[in-house]
Scaffold this active site. Structure first.
Site, short mmCIF file in Angstrom:
data_model
loop_
_atom_site.label_atom_id
_atom_site.label_comp_id
_atom_site.label_asym_id
_atom_site.label_seq_id
_atom_site.Cartn_x
_atom_site.Cartn_y
_atom_site.Cartn_z
N LYS A 119 24.69 41.47 39.33
CA LYS A 119 25.48 42.48 40.01
C LYS A 119 25.22 43.87 39.43
CE LYS A 119 29.09 40.05 38.98
NZ LYS A 119 30.46 39.47 38.84
N THR A 153 39.91 47.73 41.48
CA THR A 153 38.80 46.77 41.51
C THR A 153 39.13 45.47 40.77
OG1 THR A 153 37.85 47.79 39.51
CG2 THR A 153 37.09 48.63 41.67
N GLY A 155 39.64 41.91 40.05
CA GLY A 155 39.32 40.67 40.74
C GLY A 155 38.07 40.71 41.60
N THR A 156 37.26 41.76 41.48
CA THR A 156 36.07 41.85 42.33
C THR A 156 35.07 40.72 42.03
OG1 THR A 156 35.12 43.45 40.77
CG2 THR A 156 36.20 44.33 42.74
N GLY A 157 34.86 40.42 40.76
CA GLY A 157 33.91 39.36 40.42
C GLY A 157 34.39 37.99 40.90
N CYS A 158 35.67 37.72 40.73
CA CYS A 158 36.24 36.46 41.22
C CYS A 158 36.09 36.35 42.73
CB CYS A 158 37.73 36.38 40.87
SG CYS A 158 38.13 36.59 39.13
#
Length: 273
Positions: free
Chosen positions: A180, A218, A220-223
């Site tokens: 990412k 932002t 929780g974006t990865g989850c």
């Protein structure tokens, strides 16, 4: 009365009491994709948008029991694995996924906080890379996590740097890697590196370029991204298509402009409704 079935997606992750990340973000993401959410909770956290106050880990035995209960009754079409801080829990997860021959496994290797602080121990990293990466359809590290996994600290400031780092991880671990952007480099653009048919050849790479959304919210974006990828795989999409639709979903959730809490707030997971 008519009945129906739909694919299930299992999230193996920690609970976020504020609802923005972890299990709660995963359930919302899976529901937004019209799929059936299942969970195996690895830890409870007391947290909000300003930070984590306390963490209570589950035992490896209890995590294993949750996974067994899910697979025995409603086998998932895909599995997403989030933050797991203990080596014993990672070993238990790997053992049960191997036993059940789990497919479409997405591993979000949550290792380093945005601040740069390390979140898991060295023995947990060894278990993560040694056991779970071998089961993964794709892993989804950010730049800091990728540097930690590759054991390098060279600056990643260009798209070329990002692509080379992704390829280095493929060569090291043998699984597909979605590296990412974000963390001050190439923010909205991610690169997928996949093993080539010839192990000696350079990994195949695909770029995903999406509009950067300027927002402080932002959490929780990865989850959310990793869960959305698992949803695409559960629906039978090829990996690249699953990633592209996940990126589109995440962009919409960020652009919806939800503004909750006093810190980095959550996304609007139900932005399409």
């Amino acid at each position: 009365m008519q009945t129906k079935t739909l694919p299930a997606v299992l999230s193996i992750a920690g609970s976020d009491s504020s609802g923005g990340a972890g299990i709660q973000a995963d359930i919302k993401t899976i529901a937004a994709h019209h799929l059936f959410a299942e969970t195996a909770i690895t830890a409870l956290t007391a947290q909000n948008t300003t930070g984590v106050r306390s963490v209570l880990d589950a035992t490896p035995e209890f995590v294993a029991a949750q996974i067994d209960a899910v697979f025995e009754d409603i086998p998932p079409a895909a599995v997403k694995i989030g933050m797991v801080s203990q080596a014993g829990i990672i070993e238990a997860i790997a053992d049960r996924l191997c036993h059940w021959q789990a497919k479409n496994v997405v591993v979000d290797p949550v290792m380093v906080a945005t601040s740069g602080a390390r979140l898991i121990s060295e023995d947990a990293v060894a278990a993560l890379t040694g056991r779970l990466f071998g089961l993964a359809t794709v892993i989804t590290p950010n730049i800091l996590e990728a540097q930690a996994l590759a054991e390098v600290d060279d600056p990643v400031s260009t798209a070329h740097d990002q692509e080379e780092l992704a390829c280095a991880l493929v060569r090291r671990f043998g699984c597909a890697v979605l590296l990412k952007g974000g963390h001050n480099v190439n923010d909205a653009n991610d690169v997928l590196a996949e093993p080539a048919a010839d192990p000696a050849a350079r990994p195949n790479t695909t770029w995903f370029r999406h509009t950067r959304i300027e927002t402080a919210n932002t959490h929780g974006t990865g989850c959310t991204l990793s869960s959305a990828i698992a949803c695409g795989l559960a629906q039978g999409m090829p990996l690249a298509d699953a990633i592209n639709q996940a990126k589109t979903y995440l962009t919409g959730a960020l652009a919806a402009g939800l503004d909750l809490g006093q810190g980095s707030g959550p996304l609007d997971h139900m932005w399409q409704y």
